[in-house]
Design a protein around this motif. Structure first.
Motif, PDB file in Angstrom:
ATOM      1  N   THR B  55       1.398  -1.102   0.175  1.00 55.85           N
ATOM      2  CA  THR B  55      -0.075  -0.113   0.129  1.00 55.85           C
ATOM      3  C   THR B  55       0.321   1.623  -0.254  1.00 55.85           C
ATOM      4  N   TYR B  56       2.234   1.606  -0.163  1.00 48.26           N
ATOM      5  CA  TYR B  56       3.399   2.252   0.162  1.00 48.26           C
ATOM      6  C   TYR B  56       3.220   3.425  -1.464  1.00 48.26           C
ATOM      7  N   MET B  57       3.503   4.272  -1.575  1.00 49.62           N
ATOM      8  CA  MET B  57       2.985   4.710  -2.369  1.00 49.62           C
ATOM      9  C   MET B  57       4.192   5.478  -2.830  1.00 49.62           C
ATOM     10  N   ASP B  58       5.404   4.579  -3.814  1.00 45.93           N
ATOM     11  CA  ASP B  58       7.500   5.379  -3.230  1.00 45.93           C
ATOM     12  C   ASP B  58       6.660   6.446  -4.447  1.00 45.93           C
ATOM     13  N   LEU B  59       7.115   7.562  -4.688  1.00 45.00           N
ATOM     14  CA  LEU B  59       6.328   8.397  -5.598  1.00 45.00           C
ATOM     15  C   LEU B  59       7.737   9.502  -6.236  1.00 45.00           C
ATOM     16  N   TYR B  60       8.791   8.428  -5.763  1.00 47.20           N
ATOM     17  CA  TYR B  60       9.542   8.519  -6.093  1.00 47.20           C
ATOM     18  C   TYR B  60       9.954   7.288  -7.757  1.00 47.20           C
ATOM     19  N   ASN B  61       9.670   6.709  -7.641  1.00 49.44           N
ATOM     20  CA  ASN B  61       9.645   5.552  -8.006  1.00 49.44           C
ATOM     21  C   ASN B  61       7.934   4.953  -9.072  1.00 49.44           C
ATOM     22  N   CYS B  62       6.890   5.883 -10.067  1.00 50.33           N
ATOM     23  CA  CYS B  62       6.256   5.752  -9.972  1.00 50.33           C
ATOM     24  C   CYS B  62       5.929   4.755 -11.323  1.00 50.33           C
ATOM     25  N   ASN B  63       5.581   4.357 -11.933  1.00 52.58           N
ATOM     26  CA  ASN B  63       5.933   3.629 -13.116  1.00 52.58           C
ATOM     27  C   ASN B  63       7.242   3.449 -14.319  1.00 52.58           C
ATOM     28  N   VAL B  64       8.304   2.107 -13.184  1.00 57.38           N
ATOM     29  CA  VAL B  64       8.593   2.253 -13.340  1.00 57.38           C
ATOM     30  C   VAL B  64       8.957  -0.542 -13.874  1.00 57.38           C
ATOM     31  N   PHE B  65       9.303   0.185 -14.821  1.00 57.32           N
ATOM     32  CA  PHE B  65       9.626  -1.024 -15.872  1.00 57.32           C
ATOM     33  C   PHE B  65      10.050  -1.585 -14.870  1.00 57.32           C
ATOM     34  N   PRO B  66       9.816  -3.141 -14.734  1.00 59.97           N
ATOM     35  CA  PRO B  66       9.832  -4.355 -13.901  1.00 59.97           C
ATOM     36  C   PRO B  66      11.597  -4.241 -14.003  1.00 59.97           C
ATOM     37  N   VAL B 238      -9.331   2.432  -5.116  1.00 60.49           N
ATOM     38  CA  VAL B 238      -8.343   2.265  -5.810  1.00 60.49           C
ATOM     39  C   VAL B 238      -7.489   1.656  -4.764  1.00 60.49           C
ATOM     40  N   GLU B 239      -8.088   1.980  -3.147  1.00 61.42           N
ATOM     41  CA  GLU B 239      -7.012   2.069  -2.133  1.00 61.42           C
ATOM     42  C   GLU B 239      -7.037   0.098  -1.690  1.00 61.42           C
ATOM     43  N   ILE B 240      -8.213  -0.142  -1.927  1.00 62.57           N
ATOM     44  CA  ILE B 240      -8.303  -1.501  -1.307  1.00 62.57           C
ATOM     45  C   ILE B 240      -7.645  -2.324  -2.823  1.00 62.57           C
ATOM     46  N   ILE B 241      -6.690  -2.948  -2.305  1.00 60.72           N
ATOM     47  CA  ILE B 241      -6.388  -3.482  -3.646  1.00 60.72           C
ATOM     48  C   ILE B 241      -6.840  -4.835  -3.806  1.00 60.72           C
ATOM     49  N   SER B 242      -6.765  -5.409  -5.151  1.00 56.19           N
ATOM     50  CA  SER B 242      -7.123  -6.702  -5.634  1.00 56.19           C
ATOM     51  C   SER B 242      -6.879  -6.724  -7.227  1.00 56.19           C
ATOM     52  N   TRP B 243      -6.561  -7.953  -7.908  1.00 53.06           N
ATOM     53  CA  TRP B 243      -6.852  -7.901  -8.931  1.00 53.06           C
ATOM     54  C   TRP B 243      -7.880  -7.011  -9.798  1.00 53.06           C
ATOM     55  N   GLY B 244      -8.865  -7.081  -9.869  1.00 55.61           N
ATOM     56  CA  GLY B 244      -9.542  -6.155  -9.927  1.00 55.61           C
ATOM     57  C   GLY B 244      -9.476  -4.453 -10.113  1.00 55.61           C
TER      58      GLY B 244
END
Lengths: 299, 294
Positions: B55-66, B238-244
């Protein structure tokens, strides 16, 4: 002898559609004594099974009364009052052992089911011991306790069904064509088993069958049914030696004789299937009842 | 003499019992079962495998490729997808199982009552079911969800559960109609057994195998429904994480051409559903072979 069951003017109708109704039982009156083996014979569709099912309260008859130990079982209030007694003291064995046993229950579960339902205490230790005891009583090996009905033969299944019926030690056992779906050697075993159990336990047995030879061998008294009517009731020996009603004569003459010459030369009396109208049972000889057309003095 | 006897004597039937057993083993969906078990187990014990707080939003690492640190990359809020998959899988699977539990229970109760009741009551129940069945289920789900208020995993599974029992109930009713006239039920009635005993001992064991396939498929469709709802923005926030709910970010992900955000949760969803379908199919085939009555 005092009677266990009194049937008075019993009628039962099946409605196929709103207009078409079939009279499965018409004006049946008779009594069954305590501790006897009563045979019920007749062709298919004569109403034998319907009568048995009325006796077990599976069907509610359209009119008429059935007294079981003095209780009118057709009366809803009286039935409700004596529900427990009626349900434990009357048991039934069906024709098709394959469909009368739940394919998903083990033999020991099937046999002890009536005890579990009625919360009865088994007389021989645990439920399992009781099942084993009953199985030995009917000549089954207790090794089959954990098997399922589809693993058993037809004769074994019928014995399991008899075990289940005997679990509550009933006063009345109804056997609705219990031997019809078995082959001849097994039929003999099952009939002997019924005879043995009846002598040991003294219950009243109502035995429905097609096979007249078996009925003659097993039963004390026999009732003959035809098109929903009871046409003749007599002690077994008397009925088979001197039948009175035309239909009984025709039915009995259909028994094959194991002698080719006699078989070839005999003349079978034809019963022309007359529609039976209003009639009444008359006691022709002591204990021998024949149905006579009303107003008709000749038999 | 001996030879002659041998000629006409008993010919032993070829013993192909072993062969038959081998083919039966081959057809068992072992791979599906193993993959499904792995996914379920890892989701249950996700604390052991998660590399980040999902749930932690790491704003320095958005949209990072695997890459080495973020095994499956991160989403546009900077959350680690690898951890989210396992963490969110719990919710998805919970919704699948719990809503199936609700719908199966409802189906068995309604189907049994309908099958055992008098023809008039039966007709009323079945027509009501037909009406219920004819309304698009998505519509009912949205309606009930709106009444219940903010969505959470429990309310979503409840809503999906009470809208998906109809087809199972119909099968249960048909089976009950067949079984209730069999002689073992009549015999049990003669012994004085109550309705509850008959349903529990005679009806359920005999129809459970024929609805098993539908029940398994129900888990699948519940997971799909949850994903659909979340994707449309009507399911879990969005804050509750599920695959959907992970897939609900898809449209924005497409704009930034970060495909892994869609493909990876989608892949897990499809893999789980395929495994469940496969097992369901196997159960149906086994059931068709069936437990013979004779």
């Amino acid at each position: 002898m005092n009677s266990l069951i009194e049937i008075k003017n019993l009628n039962h109708k099946f409605s196929l559609t709103k207009k078409i109704k079939i009279n499965a039982l018409e004006d049946v009156s008779m009594s069954i004594n305590k501790g006897e083996i009563f045979g019920l014979v007749g062709e298919s569709g004569a109403g034998k099974s319907t009568l048995a099912r009325c006796l077990m309260n599976i069907y509610t008859p359209s009119s008429g009364e059935i007294f079981y130990s003095g209780i009118n079982t057709c009366d809803k209030n009286e039935f409700r009052k004596n529900r427990k007694f009626l349900q434990t003291s009357r048991q039934i064995v069906f024709q098709d052992s394959a469909s009368s046993l739940n394919p998903r229950m083990s033999v020991s579960d099937i046999i002890t089911e009536p005890l579990v339902i009625n919360k009865a205490k088994p007389t021989h230790g645990s439920y399992r011991d009781e099942a084993a005891y009953l199985m030995e009583l009917t000549g089954l090996s207790p090794a089959l306790l954990e098997s399922f009905p589809n693993e058993l033969s037809g004769g074994q299944r019928q014995r399991v069904a008899i075990c289940r019926a005997l679990a509550l030690d009933p006063t009345l056992l109804l056997a609705d064509e219990p031997i019809a779906s078995l082959d001849v050697s097994i039929q003999a075993q099952i009939v002997n088993l019924f005879l043995k159990l009846q002598r040991e336990r003294g219950f009243t047995l109502v035995f429905i069958a097609h096979d007249l030879a078996m009925v003659e061998f097993l039963c004390d008294r026999v009732g003959v049914m035809y098109q929903g009517h009871l046409v003749e009731v007599a002690p077994s020996k008397e009925l088979f030696s001197s039948p009175m009603h035309e239909y009984t004569k025709a039915l009995l003459s259909a028994i094959p004789i194991p002698d080719p010459v006699a078989e070839r030369n005999r003349i079978i009396p034809v019963f022309d299937g007359i529609q039976l109208g209003k009639g009444e049972m008359r006691e022709v000889l002591p204990g021998h009842f024949v149905r006579c057309e009303r107003g008709d003095n000749a038999i | 003499m001996d030879k002659q006897f041998e000629l006409v004597g008993i010919v032993n039937a070829p013993d192909d019992g072993e062969k038959g057993r081998k083919t039966a083993v081959k057809k068992r969906p072992v791979v599906s079962a193993v993959i499904l078990a792995l996914i379920v187990l890892i989701c249950l014990f996700c604390n052991l495998v998660m590399t980040k707080d999902p749930t932690y939003m790491d704003l320095y690492n958005c949209n990072v490729f695997p890459n080495g640190e973020f095994l499956f990359g991160t989403d546009m809020l900077g959350r680690d997808i690898f951890s989210m998959i396992w963490y969110g899988g719990r919710i998805s699977l919970f919704i699948g199982f719990f809503s199936t539990l609700i719908s199966t229970f409802l189906a068995i109760v309604i189907g049994s009552v309908s099958g055992l009741a008098s023809p008039a009551v039966d007709t009323v129940i079945m027509r009501a079911t037909d009406i219920f069945l004819s309304i698009p289920s998505l519509l009912i789900i949205i309606l009930i969800q709106a009444i219940l208020g903010t969505a959470n995993a429990l309310s979503i599974s409840f809503v999906i559960g009470i809208t998906s029992w109809t087809s199972i109930a119909k099968v249960v009713r048909t089976e009950v109609l067949r079984i209730r006239n069999s002689e073992y039920v009549i015999a049990a009635r003669c012994m004085g057994s109550g309705l509850f005993h008959i349903i529990l001992k005679h009806l359920i064991p005999n129809f459970i195998s024929s609805i098993m396939f539908m029940v398994i498929m129900n888990i699948r469709s519940a997971i799909v429904t949850e994903s659909t709802l979340s994707f449309m923005g009507m399911g879990l926030p969005v804050e509750i994480i599920s695959w959907g709910s992970m897939l609900s970010l898809a449209e924005r992900a497409l704009m930034t051409s970060s495909w892994w955000m869609i493909v990876i949760p989608g892949l897990f969803l499809v893999a789980t559903l395929l495994c469940i379908t496969n097992i369901g199919n196997y159960i149906r085939k086994e059931n068709n072979k069936s437990h013979s009555n004779l």
